[in-house]
Design a protein around this motif. Structure first.
Motif, PDB file in Angstrom:
ATOM      1  N   TYR A  47      11.388  -5.387  -4.464  1.00 32.04           N
ATOM      2  CA  TYR A  47      10.187  -4.547  -4.258  1.00 32.04           C
ATOM      3  C   TYR A  47       8.959  -5.485  -3.870  1.00 32.04           C
ATOM      4  O   TYR A  47       9.092  -6.672  -3.994  1.00 32.04           O
ATOM      5  CB  TYR A  47      10.419  -4.178  -5.408  1.00 32.04           C
ATOM      6  N   PRO A  48       8.479  -4.844  -2.904  1.00 32.71           N
ATOM      7  CA  PRO A  48       8.146  -3.000  -1.993  1.00 32.71           C
ATOM      8  C   PRO A  48       8.938  -3.057  -1.147  1.00 32.71           C
ATOM      9  O   PRO A  48       9.211  -2.110  -0.397  1.00 32.71           O
ATOM     10  CB  PRO A  48       6.987  -3.166  -1.799  1.00 32.71           C
ATOM     11  N   LEU A  49      10.108  -4.325  -0.266  1.00 34.21           N
ATOM     12  CA  LEU A  49      10.585  -4.202   0.313  1.00 34.21           C
ATOM     13  C   LEU A  49      11.973  -3.051   0.022  1.00 34.21           C
ATOM     14  O   LEU A  49      11.962  -1.661   0.797  1.00 34.21           O
ATOM     15  CB  LEU A  49      10.957  -4.937   1.172  1.00 34.21           C
ATOM     16  N   ASP A  50      11.992  -2.924  -0.848  1.00 37.43           N
ATOM     17  CA  ASP A  50      12.994  -1.691  -1.130  1.00 37.43           C
ATOM     18  C   ASP A  50      11.901  -0.886  -2.533  1.00 37.43           C
ATOM     19  O   ASP A  50      12.099  -1.630  -3.500  1.00 37.43           O
ATOM     20  CB  ASP A  50      14.816  -2.140  -1.833  1.00 37.43           C
ATOM     21  N   ALA A  51      11.543   0.269  -2.321  1.00 40.92           N
ATOM     22  CA  ALA A  51      10.797   0.737  -3.106  1.00 40.92           C
ATOM     23  C   ALA A  51      10.984   1.349  -3.841  1.00 40.92           C
ATOM     24  O   ALA A  51      10.781   2.332  -4.340  1.00 40.92           O
ATOM     25  CB  ALA A  51       9.929   1.789  -2.270  1.00 40.92           C
ATOM     26  N   SER A  52      12.486   1.447  -4.359  1.00 45.78           N
ATOM     27  CA  SER A  52      13.600   2.196  -5.269  1.00 45.78           C
ATOM     28  C   SER A  52      13.073   2.430  -6.730  1.00 45.78           C
ATOM     29  O   SER A  52      12.646   0.541  -7.102  1.00 45.78           O
ATOM     30  CB  SER A  52      14.747   2.125  -5.218  1.00 45.78           C
ATOM     31  N   MET A  53      12.917   3.226  -7.564  1.00 42.15           N
ATOM     32  CA  MET A  53      12.089   2.819  -8.640  1.00 42.15           C
ATOM     33  C   MET A  53      12.605   3.618  -9.492  1.00 42.15           C
ATOM     34  O   MET A  53      12.690   4.801  -9.008  1.00 42.15           O
ATOM     35  CB  MET A  53      10.407   3.227  -8.271  1.00 42.15           C
ATOM     36  N   THR A  80      13.389  -2.505  -8.308  1.00 42.85           N
ATOM     37  CA  THR A  80      13.781  -3.590  -7.774  1.00 42.85           C
ATOM     38  C   THR A  80      13.485  -4.910  -7.472  1.00 42.85           C
ATOM     39  O   THR A  80      12.383  -4.802  -7.253  1.00 42.85           O
ATOM     40  CB  THR A  80      13.992  -3.029  -5.877  1.00 42.85           C
ATOM     41  N   ALA A  81      14.210  -6.221  -7.298  1.00 38.09           N
ATOM     42  CA  ALA A  81      13.645  -7.217  -7.488  1.00 38.09           C
ATOM     43  C   ALA A  81      14.125  -7.300  -5.341  1.00 38.09           C
ATOM     44  O   ALA A  81      12.767  -8.396  -5.374  1.00 38.09           O
ATOM     45  CB  ALA A  81      15.320  -8.253  -7.717  1.00 38.09           C
ATOM     46  N   PHE A 114      16.994  -4.034 -10.713  1.00 33.26           N
ATOM     47  CA  PHE A 114      16.696  -3.000 -11.230  1.00 33.26           C
ATOM     48  C   PHE A 114      15.514  -4.644 -12.142  1.00 33.26           C
ATOM     49  O   PHE A 114      16.040  -4.805 -12.969  1.00 33.26           O
ATOM     50  CB  PHE A 114      16.403  -2.071 -11.550  1.00 33.26           C
ATOM     51  N   GLU A 115      14.267  -3.908 -11.908  1.00 35.54           N
ATOM     52  CA  GLU A 115      13.755  -4.940 -13.339  1.00 35.54           C
ATOM     53  C   GLU A 115      12.198  -4.640 -14.025  1.00 35.54           C
ATOM     54  O   GLU A 115      11.757  -3.521 -13.253  1.00 35.54           O
ATOM     55  CB  GLU A 115      13.735  -6.546 -12.936  1.00 35.54           C
ATOM     56  N   LYS A 118       0.841  -1.189   0.537  1.00 36.98           N
ATOM     57  CA  LYS A 118      -0.307  -0.029   0.386  1.00 36.98           C
ATOM     58  C   LYS A 118       1.330   1.770  -0.083  1.00 36.98           C
ATOM     59  O   LYS A 118       0.545   2.159  -0.963  1.00 36.98           O
ATOM     60  CB  LYS A 118      -0.771   0.300   0.920  1.00 36.98           C
ATOM     61  N   TYR A 119       2.086   1.490   0.827  1.00 33.96           N
ATOM     62  CA  TYR A 119       3.014   2.413   0.657  1.00 33.96           C
ATOM     63  C   TYR A 119       3.561   2.849   0.012  1.00 33.96           C
ATOM     64  O   TYR A 119       3.809   3.500  -0.845  1.00 33.96           O
ATOM     65  CB  TYR A 119       3.761   2.240   2.057  1.00 33.96           C
ATOM     66  N   SER A 120       4.329   1.550  -1.349  1.00 33.17           N
ATOM     67  CA  SER A 120       5.450   1.417  -2.551  1.00 33.17           C
ATOM     68  C   SER A 120       3.779   2.025  -3.613  1.00 33.17           C
ATOM     69  O   SER A 120       4.828   2.588  -3.868  1.00 33.17           O
ATOM     70  CB  SER A 120       5.039  -0.558  -2.822  1.00 33.17           C
ATOM     71  N   LEU A 121       2.346   1.675  -3.377  1.00 39.99           N
ATOM     72  CA  LEU A 121       1.776   2.154  -4.350  1.00 39.99           C
ATOM     73  C   LEU A 121       2.461   3.648  -4.033  1.00 39.99           C
ATOM     74  O   LEU A 121       1.949   4.365  -5.001  1.00 39.99           O
ATOM     75  CB  LEU A 121       0.466   1.792  -4.253  1.00 39.99           C
TER      76      LEU A 121
END
Length: 238
Positions: free
Chosen positions: A126-132, A123-124, A111-112, A4-7
Motif C-alpha cells: 500500500y498504496p501501490l496496491d490499494a486493496s483493503m 497490503t504491505a 495484509f497488515e 491521494k487516490y488511495s485516500l
C-alpha cells in the motif's frame, strides 16, 4: 497509485457503511492475524485519513425505507416481526436473545493493520496496491433486516456521488440474504467506476444484537476476490 487516490478509495469503503447505517461507531483490533471487532464509543484519531470515517453522517437513517414511530420495545418487536413475515424475510433477528461481543475473521496473507486508521487492513505494498479490508461494529437495528437491493443502491450512489462531486453508478452483481455463523446477514458484491479507476467491493453485513460489517475492496489492477471469499468464510460472531 498515489496516496491521494488511495485516500479516496478508503473514503469509498466507509461510504458504503455510512450509506446503510448512519450511526457513528468505532471498533477495536485484534492480533495474531485475526481481526476482532469490539463495539466502543469515543472519537476517531485526529488524522487526515481517519477523518474519512466521519464522511457524510447526514444521510437519512431511513435507508431501509421503513419509518417506525416511537413505541415501546414490545410493540416495536411485534410490528417488525409482522413486517418481516409479510415480506417473507428472516425474522430470527427479532426473536433472538443472544448477546454478542465481537466479530472475528482471518486476515489474508500480505495484509497488515493500518497505522493511520483503526479497523483498516491494507497490503504491505500500500498504496501501490490499494486493496483493503475494513470492518465496523454498530448498535443493532432490527429494521436493517428490511433492507433491499434498491434501497442499498440508492443510498450508496448518493453517498458516493457526494464524495466525488459527480454522479456515480453502482452496479450490484450480487445482493443476497445469507446466514453468517447462524445470524441473518447480507452478502453484497458491487462494482463502480470513476473517471480514474474501477473499484469492486464485497461486503458482509451481519444483523445480530449488534450490527457487524466487513468490507473487502480492490481496484481493477488487482484481483484478490478468492482471498476475500476465503477470509469471509472464517467470519464468526462471538
Amino acid at each position: 497509485m498515489n496516496k491521494k487516490y488511495s485516500l479516496k478509495l478508503y473514503k469509498h469503503t466507509t461510504a458504503f457503511l455510512i450509506a446503510v447505517w448512519m450511526m457513528p461507531a468505532l471498533a477495536g483490533c485484534g492480533g495474531d492475524g485475526t481481526a476482532s471487532a469490539n463495539a466502543q464509543t469515543g472519537e476517531s484519531p485526529e488524522s487526515v485519513t481517519a477523518a474519512a470515517v466521519r464522511v457524510d453522517t447526514t444521510v437519512s437513517q431511513n435507508s431501509t425505507d421503513v419509518s417506525l414511530p416511537e413505541m415501546d420495545p414490545e410493540t416495536r418487536q411485534q410490528l417488525m416481526t409482522e413486517l418481516l413475515d409479510e415480506n417473507e424475510m428472516d425474522s430470527s433477528v427479532v426473536e433472538s436473545e443472544k448477546v454478542t461481543k465481537r466479530c472475528t475473521f482471518d486476515i489474508p496473507e500480505g495484509f497488515e493493520e493500518s497505522q493511520d486508521v483503526d479497523n483498516l487492513y491494507v497490503t504491505a505494498r500500500y498504496p501501490l496496491d490499494a486493496s483493503m479490508i475494513y470492518y465496523e461494529v454498530m448498535d443493532g437495528d432490527i429494521s436493517l433486516q428490511l433492507m433491499t437491493e434498491e434501497h442499498f443502491t440508492k443510498e450508496a450512489e448518493e453517498s458516493l456521488s457526494r464524495l466525488y462531486g459527480e454522479e456515480i453508478t453502482l452496479n450490484i452483481e450480487s445482493f443476497e440474504s445469507v446466514k453468517v455463523d447462524g445470524y441473518p446477514a447480507f452478502r453484497i458484491l458491487c462494482r463502480y467506476e470513476t473517471p480514474d479507476i474501477e473499484i469492486t467491493q464485497l461486503e458482509y453485513i451481519i444483523n445480530a444484537d449488534k450490527t457487524y460489517a466487513v468490507t473487502y475492496s480492490q481496484t481493477s489492477d488487482f484481483d484478490r476476490m478468492e482471498e476475500y471469499e476465503a477470509s469471509a468464510a472464517t467470519i464468526r460472531v462471538k
